[in-house]
Scaffold this active site. Structure first.
Site, PDB file in Angstrom:
ATOM      1  N   GLU A 176       0.835  -1.215   0.000  1.00 28.53           N
ATOM      2  CA  GLU A 176       0.000   0.000   0.000  1.00 28.53           C
ATOM      3  C   GLU A 176       0.866   1.259   0.000  1.00 28.53           C
ATOM      4  OE1 GLU A 176      -3.372  -0.069   2.686  1.00 28.53           O
ATOM      5  OE2 GLU A 176      -4.202  -1.805   1.637  1.00 28.53           O
ATOM      6  N   GLU A 300      -5.155  -8.844  -0.193  1.00 29.04           N
ATOM      7  CA  GLU A 300      -5.980  -8.429   0.957  1.00 29.04           C
ATOM      8  C   GLU A 300      -7.411  -8.334   0.468  1.00 29.04           C
ATOM      9  OE1 GLU A 300      -4.735  -5.197   3.474  1.00 29.04           O
ATOM     10  OE2 GLU A 300      -2.608  -5.686   3.176  1.00 29.04           O
TER      11      GLU A 300
HETATM   12  O1  AHR Z   1      -5.666  -5.553   6.729  1.00 25.34           O
HETATM   13  C1  AHR Z   1      -5.614  -4.384   7.463  1.00 25.34           C
HETATM   14  C2  AHR Z   1      -4.906  -3.276   6.712  1.00 25.34           C
HETATM   15  O2  AHR Z   1      -5.629  -2.974   5.554  1.00 25.34           O
HETATM   16  C3  AHR Z   1      -3.525  -3.600   6.194  1.00 25.34           C
HETATM   17  O3  AHR Z   1      -2.537  -3.396   7.134  1.00 25.34           O
HETATM   18  C4  AHR Z   1      -3.366  -2.625   5.065  1.00 25.34           C
HETATM   19  O4  AHR Z   1      -2.494  -3.116   4.080  1.00 25.34           O
HETATM   20  C5  AHR Z   1      -4.775  -2.401   4.591  1.00 25.34           C
HETATM   21  O5  AHR Z   1      -5.063  -1.065   4.489  1.00 25.34           O
END
Ligand code: AHR
Length: 499
Positions: A176, A300
């Site tokens: 990110e 994610e």
């Molecule tokens: O999964 C929680 C958070 O969500 C992670 O740390 C980040 O990569 C995303 O914004």
């Protein structure tokens, strides 16, 4: 009850193999995910193997987890791997500014993660720090993990108890980087990716480590365009992060339990949107990568709700209900449909954080409805995709909006077993289905996960309230099976080979 939908299974049409890694997971240092959830330490009264709790290990092993991503997430963007090696009582205690300002003891570090991966028999996906770490730091970590030459770093690993090099299959080069990983523009990150990537090189790359670049947030198509144009040839994978929020509002996401049908519908609509996100990002990738060499890695995904009342809001602890089972099922089916581009996905986040497989409370543990979907669906890992056609596409209507009511996937396992997994998103209507059974298989097992309430869930007092039920084999007339897929359910039909 509605008219019967006919499912047509074409066992002759070959759809390629479902990559096991679509069933991957993600464990970040947040709240009680690593500490308490996985790691209790060797001195704990909770039974453990070298500090990793046995009940959780056993439950995770039953899922045949293919790959685990660690240590973050945003945590990875501030993580310095040297903090997590050497004698545990001498490791630095750091404040974690991202996830609640708690003290990170670093008791769980590189050796503990790789031990976990070996105990689970899964692949390692290590996310390196590009946001606040250096090129040298990342390159050293890879050498420490995988090196076999008699170098100072390898000697250090040996002195810390690991003689043989580990293998890591995937290396995340940043996370990110458009937000917590450095607030970068895609042009800047693309150059940074190329620079960092350049220093992860032979002799530390045999066998190959797949390099995964930080990809877009949800529908940020420009990020994908820029990354693919400027760095596409240097990467093996591009990540995609997409969460399903009931309200779409990060400040008031909606509760994990006690929600109404409006939020049932909107959460599932957000999950179904994964199809559009993958389709559009993939089309952009096709422009510079028409052979689909670069993997779109959804590392994610999952449902994200308001944290449970009374818990630390930065710990991201949420309950997990029948709604989450539906989110998991439809999303996994979408991954199947895109398996020629999406070859890894990692649900966020394993234990006690976001859409978890497992929740713990001291020595107690429960399997969530999401866990049960992964258990039902594990038969698809590495199996051959089969095509299923539906004679009609019933819809689930809420207000002025509609969603497809049914979601279906099928595969054939190496032993010839054909597995169909099904989801009915409609919380009110059962769907009768008829399936013409190929002559070389017969119905063997019909398991259904459902409940009366949309927010049905397991509790520590009743950990098995919501589990898939084994139902009697569906009625068969000639070669047609009649099934009833209950409202708001996830199910699996297994057809075993007959001689
Ligand atoms: O999964 C929680 C958070 O969500 C992670 O740390 C980040 O990569 C995303 O914004």
């Amino acid at each position: 009850m509605s008219d019967s939908v006919e499912l047509r299974l074409d066992p002759a049409a070959r759809g390629g193999t479902i990559p096991p890694e679509l069933y991957g997971h993600f464990a970040e240092h947040i709240g009680r995910g690593i500490y308490e959830g996985l790691w209790v330490g060797p001195e704990s009264s909770i039974p453990n193997t070298r500090g990793l709790r046995n009940d959780v290990l056993e439950a995770l092993r039953q899922l045949d987890i293919p790959v685990l991503r660690w240590p973050g997430g945003c945590f990875a963007d501030a993580y310095h791997w040297r903090d997590g090696i050497g004698p545990r009582d001498q490791r630095p205690r750091r404040r974690d500014p991202i996830w609640g300002n708690v003290i990170e003891t670093n008791a769980f570090g590189t050796h503990e993660f790789m031990d976990l991966v070996e105990l689970l028999g899964c692949k390692a996906y290590v996310a390196a720090n590009l946001g606040s770490g250096t090129v040298q730091e990342m390159s050293d970590w890879v050498e420490y993990l995988t090196g076999s030459a008699d170098s100072t770093l390898v000697r250090e690993r040996r002195a810390n108890g690991r003689e043989q090099p580990w293998h890591i299959d995937y290396l995340g080069v940043g996370n990110e980087n458009w937000v917590c990983g450095g607030n970068m523009r895609p042009e800047y990150y693309a150059d940074e990716f190329r620079r960092y990537n350049c220093f992860v090189r032979p002799p530390y790359l045999k066998p190959a480590i797949h390099r995964i670049a930080c990809g877009p947030n949800e529908a940020d198509y420009r990020w994908t365009e820029v990354l693919m144009e400027r760095a596409g040839t240097a990467m093996d994978g591009l990540s995609l992060h997409a969460y399903s929020l009931p309200t779409g509002d990060w400040k008031r996401k909606g509760p994990a339990t006690g929600f109404d049908e409006n939020q049932w519908f909107s959460t599932l609509r957000a999950a179904v949107r994964m199809d559009e996100l993958i389709t559009r990002h993939s089309a952009i990738m096709d422009r510079t990568d028409p052979d689909r060499r670069v993997n779109l890695v959804v590392d994610e995904w999952g449902a994200w709700y308001d944290t449970e009342p009374g818990t630390n809001p930065r710990f991201l602890y949420q309950q997990n209900t029948l709604r989450d089972a539906l989110v998991a099922a439809v999303t996994l089916h979408i991954f199947h449909q895109h398996a020629d581009r999406v070859r890894m996905a990692n649900l966020a986040q394993t234990i006690n954080v976001l859409q978890s497989l497992i929740l713990t409370d001291g020595p107690r543990m429960l399997r969530t409805p999401t866990y049960h979907v992964f258990e039902l669906f594990k038969c698809h890992q590495g199996a051959e995709r089969l095509y299923v056609q539906l004679s009609a596409a019933p819809t689930y209507t809420y207000g002025a909006d509609t969603l497809p009511a049914l979601s279906v996937a099928a595969t054939r396992a190496p032993d010839g077993t054909v597995n169909l997994t099904l989801a009915n998103l409609d919380p009110h209507r059962d769907h009768p289905l008829s399936l013409r059974v190929p002559s070389n298989v017969a119905a063997a097992d019909w398991r259904v996960l459902t409940a009366a309430a949309m927010d049905a869930h397991n509790t520590f007092d009743e950990p098995d309230r919501l589990v898939p039920a084994h139902l009697p084999a569906p009625a068969q007339e000639a070669d047609v099976l009649q099934l009833n897929l209950p409202a708001k359910s996830v199910a699996r039909l297994s057809l075993s080979p007959v001689s």
